[in-house]
Design a protein around this motif. Sequence first.
Motif, short mmCIF file in Angstrom:
data_model
loop_
_atom_site.label_atom_id
_atom_site.label_comp_id
_atom_site.label_asym_id
_atom_site.label_seq_id
_atom_site.Cartn_x
_atom_site.Cartn_y
_atom_site.Cartn_z
N LEU A 27 -20.50 34.81 -0.51
CA LEU A 27 -19.10 34.57 -0.14
C LEU A 27 -18.69 33.11 -0.29
CD1 LEU A 27 -18.71 36.74 3.08
CD2 LEU A 27 -17.96 37.27 0.76
N SER A 28 -19.68 32.22 -0.22
CA SER A 28 -19.33 30.81 -0.32
C SER A 28 -18.87 30.51 -1.74
CB SER A 28 -20.52 29.93 0.06
OG SER A 28 -21.60 30.18 -0.78
N PRO A 29 -17.87 29.66 -1.86
CA PRO A 29 -17.35 29.37 -3.20
C PRO A 29 -18.41 28.72 -4.09
CG PRO A 29 -16.41 27.89 -1.57
CD PRO A 29 -17.24 28.89 -0.82
N GLU A 30 -18.40 29.12 -5.32
CA GLU A 30 -19.34 28.56 -6.30
C GLU A 30 -18.88 27.15 -6.65
OE1 GLU A 30 -22.75 28.79 -8.41
OE2 GLU A 30 -21.97 30.47 -7.29
N PRO A 31 -19.80 26.19 -6.69
CA PRO A 31 -19.39 24.84 -7.11
C PRO A 31 -18.91 24.84 -8.55
CG PRO A 31 -21.74 24.93 -6.56
CD PRO A 31 -21.19 26.30 -6.38
N GLU A 32 -18.19 23.83 -8.90
CA GLU A 32 -17.67 23.72 -10.26
C GLU A 32 -18.82 23.49 -11.24
OE1 GLU A 32 -14.43 20.99 -12.62
OE2 GLU A 32 -14.16 21.37 -10.48
N GLN A 33 -18.73 24.14 -12.39
CA GLN A 33 -19.74 23.99 -13.43
C GLN A 33 -19.63 22.62 -14.09
OE1 GLN A 33 -18.70 27.40 -15.88
NE2 GLN A 33 -20.55 28.45 -15.24
N VAL A 34 -20.79 22.13 -14.54
CA VAL A 34 -20.84 20.92 -15.36
C VAL A 34 -21.08 21.40 -16.79
CG1 VAL A 34 -22.12 18.81 -15.86
CG2 VAL A 34 -21.74 19.52 -13.48
N ILE A 35 -20.13 21.15 -17.66
CA ILE A 35 -20.23 21.60 -19.05
C ILE A 35 -20.25 20.38 -19.96
CG2 ILE A 35 -19.17 22.98 -20.88
CD1 ILE A 35 -17.86 24.65 -18.62
N VAL A 36 -21.32 20.28 -20.74
CA VAL A 36 -21.47 19.18 -21.69
C VAL A 36 -21.72 19.78 -23.07
CG1 VAL A 36 -22.87 17.16 -22.31
CG2 VAL A 36 -22.40 17.65 -19.90
N ALA A 37 -20.87 19.43 -24.00
CA ALA A 37 -20.98 19.93 -25.38
C ALA A 37 -21.08 21.45 -25.40
CB ALA A 37 -22.17 19.28 -26.09
N GLY A 38 -20.30 22.11 -24.56
CA GLY A 38 -20.27 23.56 -24.53
C GLY A 38 -21.43 24.21 -23.80
N CYS A 42 -27.11 22.75 -15.03
CA CYS A 42 -27.35 22.98 -13.61
C CYS A 42 -26.92 21.74 -12.82
CB CYS A 42 -28.83 23.27 -13.37
SG CYS A 42 -29.26 23.45 -11.63
N ILE A 43 -26.18 21.95 -11.74
CA ILE A 43 -25.70 20.82 -10.95
C ILE A 43 -26.82 20.15 -10.15
CG2 ILE A 43 -23.35 21.71 -10.79
CD1 ILE A 43 -24.01 22.59 -7.90
N ASP A 44 -27.98 20.79 -10.06
CA ASP A 44 -29.09 20.21 -9.31
C ASP A 44 -30.13 19.53 -10.19
OD1 ASP A 44 -27.91 21.08 -6.96
OD2 ASP A 44 -29.16 22.88 -6.79
N CYS A 45 -30.50 20.17 -11.32
CA CYS A 45 -31.59 19.62 -12.13
C CYS A 45 -31.14 19.14 -13.51
CB CYS A 45 -32.71 20.65 -12.29
SG CYS A 45 -32.29 22.08 -13.32
N ASP A 46 -29.88 19.33 -13.85
CA ASP A 46 -29.31 18.92 -15.13
C ASP A 46 -29.88 19.64 -16.35
OD1 ASP A 46 -27.54 17.10 -13.94
OD2 ASP A 46 -29.08 15.54 -13.91
N GLU A 47 -30.62 20.72 -16.13
CA GLU A 47 -31.13 21.53 -17.24
C GLU A 47 -30.07 22.58 -17.58
OE1 GLU A 47 -34.05 21.24 -19.02
OE2 GLU A 47 -34.26 19.35 -17.94
N PRO A 48 -30.07 23.10 -18.81
CA PRO A 48 -29.11 24.16 -19.16
C PRO A 48 -29.31 25.40 -18.29
CG PRO A 48 -30.12 23.25 -21.13
CD PRO A 48 -30.89 22.69 -19.96
N VAL A 49 -28.22 25.98 -17.86
CA VAL A 49 -28.28 27.23 -17.10
C VAL A 49 -28.61 28.34 -18.10
CG1 VAL A 49 -26.95 28.85 -15.68
CG2 VAL A 49 -26.63 26.39 -15.38
N GLN A 50 -29.56 29.19 -17.75
CA GLN A 50 -30.06 30.23 -18.64
C GLN A 50 -28.93 31.19 -19.05
OE1 GLN A 50 -31.19 29.56 -15.53
NE2 GLN A 50 -33.38 29.16 -15.61
N ALA A 51 -28.98 31.62 -20.29
CA ALA A 51 -27.97 32.54 -20.83
C ALA A 51 -27.92 33.83 -20.03
CB ALA A 51 -28.25 32.83 -22.30
N ALA A 52 -29.09 34.33 -19.62
CA ALA A 52 -29.12 35.57 -18.85
C ALA A 52 -28.42 35.38 -17.50
CB ALA A 52 -30.56 36.03 -18.64
N ARG A 53 -28.60 34.21 -16.90
CA ARG A 53 -27.92 33.94 -15.63
C ARG A 53 -26.42 33.90 -15.82
NH1 ARG A 53 -27.24 33.10 -10.59
NH2 ARG A 53 -26.57 31.15 -9.66
N LEU A 54 -25.97 33.24 -16.88
CA LEU A 54 -24.53 33.16 -17.15
C LEU A 54 -23.96 34.53 -17.51
CD1 LEU A 54 -24.41 29.79 -19.06
CD2 LEU A 54 -23.53 30.26 -16.77
N ALA A 55 -24.76 35.38 -18.15
CA ALA A 55 -24.30 36.73 -18.46
C ALA A 55 -24.08 37.52 -17.16
CB ALA A 55 -25.30 37.45 -19.36
N ALA A 56 -24.97 37.30 -16.18
CA ALA A 56 -24.86 38.01 -14.91
C ALA A 56 -23.81 37.38 -14.00
CB ALA A 56 -26.21 38.01 -14.20
#
Length: 78
Positions: A27-38, A42-56
């Motif tokens: 229920l808590s609002p999702e923080p704003e995404q950090v998008i670099v070059a499309g 991840c807002i915590d580790c700066d690694e790309p968020v997995q495609a499967a996670r974004l699909a879900a």
Amino acid sequence: MPDLYDRAQEREQQNTQDAQAHYRASLSPEPEQVIVAGCVLCIDCDEPVQAARLAAKPNAARCIYCQGEYEKEQRRHG
């Protein structure tokens, strides 16, 4: 010594608490995404968020590992 019924009640109580914590976290609002070059980073580790996670969860701002750690921390501090 706890019998099977007592252990089942304890497990049911723990499952209920876990489900409630998960629901509150959802229920808590999702923080704003950090998008670099499309790429969503991840807002915590700066690694790309997995495609499967974004699909879900297309608005995910954390990778699956960091989200898990975040949720554990939320449960600890309720």
